[in-house]
Design an enzyme around this catalytic site. Sequence first.
Site, mmCIF file in Angstrom:
data_model
loop_
_atom_site.group_PDB
_atom_site.id
_atom_site.type_symbol
_atom_site.label_atom_id
_atom_site.label_comp_id
_atom_site.label_asym_id
_atom_site.label_seq_id
_atom_site.Cartn_x
_atom_site.Cartn_y
_atom_site.Cartn_z
ATOM 1 N N PHE A 13 0.820 -1.207 0.000
ATOM 2 C CA PHE A 13 0.000 0.000 0.000
ATOM 3 C C PHE A 13 0.855 1.260 0.000
ATOM 4 C CE2 PHE A 13 -3.132 -3.014 1.850
ATOM 5 C CZ PHE A 13 -4.158 -2.800 0.936
ATOM 6 N N VAL A 78 16.171 -7.464 -2.729
ATOM 7 C CA VAL A 78 17.140 -6.463 -2.291
ATOM 8 C C VAL A 78 18.128 -7.147 -1.349
ATOM 9 C CG1 VAL A 78 17.478 -4.326 -1.008
ATOM 10 C CG2 VAL A 78 15.551 -4.542 -2.577
ATOM 11 N N GLU A 174 -10.865 -12.574 12.122
ATOM 12 C CA GLU A 174 -11.501 -12.732 10.811
ATOM 13 C C GLU A 174 -11.323 -14.146 10.276
ATOM 14 O OE1 GLU A 174 -11.073 -8.034 9.447
ATOM 15 O OE2 GLU A 174 -9.596 -9.506 8.793
ATOM 16 N N ASP A 303 4.183 -0.046 7.521
ATOM 17 C CA ASP A 303 4.488 -0.909 8.660
ATOM 18 C C ASP A 303 5.971 -0.935 9.004
ATOM 19 O OD1 ASP A 303 1.828 -1.511 8.721
ATOM 20 O OD2 ASP A 303 2.018 -3.472 7.794
#
Length: 433
Positions: A13, A78, A174, A303
């Site tokens: 995101f 990376v 969930e 995050d």
Amino acid sequence: MPLKRIIILGGGFGGVAAVRALKGCDAEVLLLDRRNHHIFQPLLYQVATAVLAPSEVAAPLRQLSQEQPNLSVMMGEVTGVDLASKIVRLKAPGLPERRLAFDYLVVATGVHPTYFGHDEFAAYAPSLKTLADAEVIRARVLSAYELAEQTDDLEERSRALTFVLVGGGATGVELAASIAQMARITLRRNFRRIDAVDTTILLLEGGKRILANFDESLSHKAARRLEKLGVTVRTGVVVEVVDERGVFTSGERIESATVLWTAGVQASPIVKMLDTTTDRAGRACVGPFLSLADHPNVFVVGDAAAFIQADRPLPGVAQVAIQQGRYVGKRIAGEIRKRRSDSKPFEYFDRGNMAVVGKNFAVLERGRIRTSGFATWLLWAFLHVMFLPQLQNRLRVQMQWLWSYFSGQRSSRLIPEPLSEKPERVVPPVGTR
């Protein structure tokens, strides 16, 4: 004069938001990711429980370069970051390592699961962060029912029908609710020797309550909803051992064929390459402009960043990453246009926190507003469809949700076949055809 080069690490995101904010910037933008797709994380649990297919919650990152002429997408791992030399080292599949110079660096590499020093648990308790994780969980859940159907050992059948989820955050809640509804509705008449309704689902949380980042009243409502769905919630429970037979916790052995880890996360290892100050979760401590103290041209978002606002670190949710990525992209574009003074320190606008607890029930907290129930669930569904990455994702998810809502069926109940060994080539005898 050569164009400035902006390297963005991570296509989540935060990274995608930064890319889009740089669309009109007169610079070369490189987006690096180990995967070729962006994942809509909030619906990943539905892939794990067979509601949605993987392609319905993901979109190819290269689609961005089609819409953005100044963007190049590179797939690879990376392997190093040298801030002093302004170099990122990238290892792409089948190619030698490359050294990519940058003028600006945006680290948006997110988090990965942590087993709190017990990495051996990972072999028995998969986490849920990638599409591959979701497919592994889906296969384990469905395979457990196949085992229960075929075994004649009653103890083994009970173990197969017992699911243990470690961690009572939004993902655990969930996932537990979705498994419960699959057992009660989708699988109810699918077997001859077992009744899927006999499924035991345990949600174990080490803290005092589930959904600890929500108000206590919403946490209690979510717990009651889970109990109605057939999920047993246990709080104040610390898992000490996870193995092939289940878990050991607080002096009790819980036999389970399927243990799922939804307990904790820590920042990507790439953050360590920055050699900067981090918090306990390994997130980079950033300043008011989301940059590193000694490197104003290096930004960390989402995050991977520890940003303090109102004396509290911002939560690891999609909206934080999106707003930070957009802010950094606009700030870099402003600096390139020589408008540094136009940029104000980052400030997060809280649009609320949501969690869904099965069909027709969700909880929402936004400031002093706290709601739950069917209307909140409708709002949750609308917002999640609207934020899906592509139009085709939105259309597919809407159609699948409508079908599942009215039929109770889930169309992605597939257990992948194991890879077969390549058969040896048989050479016919001489003189034969």
